[in-house]
Write a protein that holds these residues in place. Structure first.
Motif, PDB file in Angstrom:
ATOM      1  N   LYS A  35      11.574  -1.457  -6.678  1.00 35.79           N
ATOM      2  CA  LYS A  35      11.218  -0.673  -5.481  1.00 35.79           C
ATOM      3  C   LYS A  35      12.717   0.215  -4.789  1.00 35.79           C
ATOM      4  O   LYS A  35      13.204  -0.061  -4.937  1.00 35.79           O
ATOM      5  N   LEU A  36      12.600   1.345  -5.075  1.00 31.21           N
ATOM      6  CA  LEU A  36      13.612   2.263  -4.892  1.00 31.21           C
ATOM      7  C   LEU A  36      12.947   3.076  -3.368  1.00 31.21           C
ATOM      8  O   LEU A  36      14.589   3.075  -3.178  1.00 31.21           O
ATOM      9  N   LEU A  37      11.978   3.096  -3.105  1.00 27.68           N
ATOM     10  CA  LEU A  37      11.563   3.169  -1.887  1.00 27.68           C
ATOM     11  C   LEU A  37      10.329   3.336  -1.802  1.00 27.68           C
ATOM     12  O   LEU A  37       9.186   2.950  -2.204  1.00 27.68           O
ATOM     13  N   GLY A  38       9.972   3.107  -0.425  1.00 25.76           N
ATOM     14  CA  GLY A  38       8.954   2.254   0.612  1.00 25.76           C
ATOM     15  C   GLY A  38       8.576   2.300   1.326  1.00 25.76           C
ATOM     16  O   GLY A  38       9.581   1.765   2.948  1.00 25.76           O
ATOM     17  N   ILE A  39       7.879   2.748   1.584  1.00 28.17           N
ATOM     18  CA  ILE A  39       6.874   2.878   2.692  1.00 28.17           C
ATOM     19  C   ILE A  39       5.555   2.517   3.852  1.00 28.17           C
ATOM     20  O   ILE A  39       4.802   2.749   2.654  1.00 28.17           O
ATOM     21  N   LYS A  40       5.767   1.899   4.631  1.00 26.00           N
ATOM     22  CA  LYS A  40       4.298   0.703   5.050  1.00 26.00           C
ATOM     23  C   LYS A  40       3.548   1.722   6.073  1.00 26.00           C
ATOM     24  O   LYS A  40       4.384   1.803   7.198  1.00 26.00           O
ATOM     25  N   LYS A  41       2.409   2.192   5.295  1.00 24.86           N
ATOM     26  CA  LYS A  41       1.590   2.806   6.872  1.00 24.86           C
ATOM     27  C   LYS A  41       0.518   2.923   7.111  1.00 24.86           C
ATOM     28  O   LYS A  41      -0.538   1.760   5.290  1.00 24.86           O
ATOM     29  N   GLY A  42      -0.139   1.505   7.659  1.00 20.62           N
ATOM     30  CA  GLY A  42      -1.443   0.844   7.513  1.00 20.62           C
ATOM     31  C   GLY A  42      -1.603  -0.440   6.925  1.00 20.62           C
ATOM     32  O   GLY A  42      -0.019  -1.020   6.707  1.00 20.62           O
TER      33      GLY A  42
END
Length: 419
Positions: free
Chosen positions: A43-50
Motif C-alpha cells: 500500500k502506498l496510500l490509504g484513506i478510510k471512509k466509513g
C-alpha cells in the motif's frame, strides 16, 4: 517522465472505472465493501471512509474491490478464548478485542463458550464472576486483533448472501463501466475536436509517386473510383490496396471542375501481404456539430469492440502467439508512443484500452469476471451454486495460469522492446 505520467493516467483511469463499476453496484446491492484498491502489492496510500478503505498500491497492474463474504477475513471465536469487549447503551458489544493485554476504558472480559458472528450476532461465555452470560453483538462491531481493526459483516451484507441477479450485476458492472468510459471519452473527443469526416480530400501527394505521375494535386476531392461513388477516404483506400499493379480510374473535383485520372498502384508488402499504394495522404477534416458527438461515442466504442472480438477469434482459432499479446511493459511502450501525438490521441488510446479491458474481463476464464459469470450461469442452470471448495480450487488454478501468462508476456515484451 512524460511517458510515465501518460501511462499512469491511462492505466489508472481505466482500472479505476472498472473497479468503480463493481463498487457502485456492490453498494447498491447492500454488500459491504472492505477495500477499493487501484494497483496490487504494498500500500502506498490509504484513506478510510466509513466502512471502506480506499488504497493506491505499488504495482499498476490492475485493482480490486474486496467485498465482505468474498474474502477470508471471517473471525472465529473458539471456546476457551479470552476476549475483551466494550458495550453501548443497549448492552451490545461494539468493540471486541482479541489481544488480552490491551486495556480500554470500561472494558469487560469474557471467556468464550459459544459465539455466532454472522447471522444471529451474539457471544456467550463466562464473565469475571464466572457467570455464564450472553451479549448481543452490534452490526457495526469492530474486531481488533494484533493492531488490525475489522468491522464485522452480518451475513445479509455479504456477497454470497445476495440474490444471483445482484451478484451477477455486481461482477458484470466492472466490464460495463469500461465500455461506458470508452463511450464518454469518445463523446468528449467529439465535442472538443469534432467528428472526423474522413472526407476523401487529398492533403499531400508524394513526389515521384504513381499519384504524382498520374497528375493528382493537393486539394483534389475524390468523387469516384472505377465508376463507383466515393464518400469516405476508406472507400478509396480499400480499392487502391486491393489493386496492386492494376490500373484504376479515379474521378476528382479540382477548382470546381470534374476530372478523371488513371493511376496504377505500386505493389508493396505490408505485414507479409502485397497491397497497392499510389502515394497520397488525405486531409483531417472535422464536423463541429455537437449533436453528432453522442452517436459518435457509441459508434467508435462499437467499432473497437468488434475489431477486438475479431482479433480474439483469430487467436482462439489458431493464430495465438505471445507476440499478439501485450502486458504492462508493452502497454507502457505503446502509451509512450501515442502520447507524442497529443492529448486527444492519448484519450482515444485510453478509450480503446478500456474497451479491450472490458472484453478481456468477460472471457469465461477462472479468476476473471467472465469466469465468475460463467459460474453464476452454472448456478442458474443447476439450481444451486458450485461447492465453495471446488470453486476455490478452480479460481486458484485460473489465477495461477493468468500469472504464468502475465510473466511470459511481460518477459516477451521486455525482449521485444529492450533487446
Amino acid at each position: 517522465m512524460q511517458s510515465a505520467i501518460a501511462f499512469i493516467f491511462v492505466f489508472g483511469m481505466i482500472v479505476f472505472f472498472h473497479e468503480l463499476g463493481h463498487f457502485i453496484f456492490a453498494k447498491r446491492s447492500g454488500i459491504m465493501v472492505r477495500e477499493f484498491a487501484v494497483g496490487f502489492g504494498p500500500k502506498l496510500l490509504g484513506i478510510k471512509k466509513g466502512e471502506t478503505l480506499y488504497t493506491i498500491r505499488l504495482l499498476p497492474m490492475g485493482g480490486y474491490v474486496r467485498m465482505a463474504g468474498d474474502d477470508l477475513d471471517n473471525v472465529e471465536l473458539q471456546p476457551g478464548y479470552r476476549i475483551g469487549f466494550t458495550l453501548n447503551e443497549n448492552d451490545e458489544i461494539t468493540r471486541l478485542v482479541m489481544n488480552q493485554n490491551k486495556q480500554l476504558p470500561d472494558m469487560l472480559f469474557l471467556e468464550v463458550e459459544k459465539a455466532e458472528l454472522q447471522k444471529k450476532l451474539w457471544v456467550e461465555g463466562y464473565d469475571e464472576d464466572e457467570q455464564l452470560v450472553r451479549y448481543n453483538v452490534a452490526r457495526d462491531c469492530i474486531i481488533e486483533e494484533n493492531g488490525q481493526e475489522t468491522q464485522i459483516a452480518p451475513y445479509d451484507r455479504t456477497f454470497n448472501a445476495k440474490s444471483l441477479g445482484k451478484r451477477a450485476i455486481t461482477i458484470f458492472a466492472g466490464p460495463l463501466f469500461n465500455f461506458i468510459l470508452a463511450i464518454v471519452i469518445f463523446v468528449i473527443i467529439g465535442f472538443v475536436q469534432g467528428i472526423p469526416t474522413n472526407e476523401p480530400l487529398i492533403a499531400k501527394v508524394v513526389d515521384d509517386s504513381p499519384a504524382a505521375v498520374a497528375g493528382f494535386e493537393e486539394k483534389d476531392l475524390i468523387t469516384s473510383v472505377n465508376g463507383k461513388k466515393v464518400d469516405k477516404f476508406q472507400d478509396l483506400s480499400a480499392v487502391i490496396q486491393g489493386s496492386p499493379g492494376k490500373e484504376i480510374t479515379i474521378g476528382v473535383v479540382r477548382d470546381g471542375q470534374d476530372k478523371t485520372l488513371k493511376v496504377t498502384p505500386k505493389e508493396v508488402e505490408v505485414n507479409k501481404e502485397k497491397v497497392g499504394q499510389i502515394g497520397i495522404q488525405y486531409a483531417n477534416t472535422y464536423d463541429k456539430n455537437p449533436l453528432k458527438a453522442i452517436p459518435y461515442g457509441f459508434e467508435q466504442t462499437w467499432t473497437w469492440l468488434v475489431q477486438i472480438v475479431k482479433i480474439l477469434v483469430v487467436l482462439v482459432t489458431g493464430g495465438f502467439t505471445l507476440d499478439a499479446l501485450s502486458g504492462p511493459v508493452g502497454i507502457y511502450e505503446a502509451t509512450s508512443e501515442v502520447a507524442k501525438y497529443g492529448f486527444v490521441t492519448l484519450l482515444s488510446w485510453a478509450a480503446a484500452l478500456s474497451v479491450n479491458l472490458g472484453i478481456m474481463n468477460l472471457l469465461p476464464f477462472p479468476a476473471l469476471d467472465g469466469g465468475r459469470l460463467a459460474l453464476f450461469f452454472y448456478e442458474l442452470v443447476r439450481g444451486k451454486p458450485l461447492d465453495k471448495n471446488k470453486e476455490g480450487i478452480i479460481t486458484f488454478v485460473g489465477f495461477a495460469c493468468l500469472m504464468v501468462l502475465m510473466v511470459a508476456v511481460t518477459w516477451n515484451d521486455i525482449q521485444r522492446f529492450f533487446f
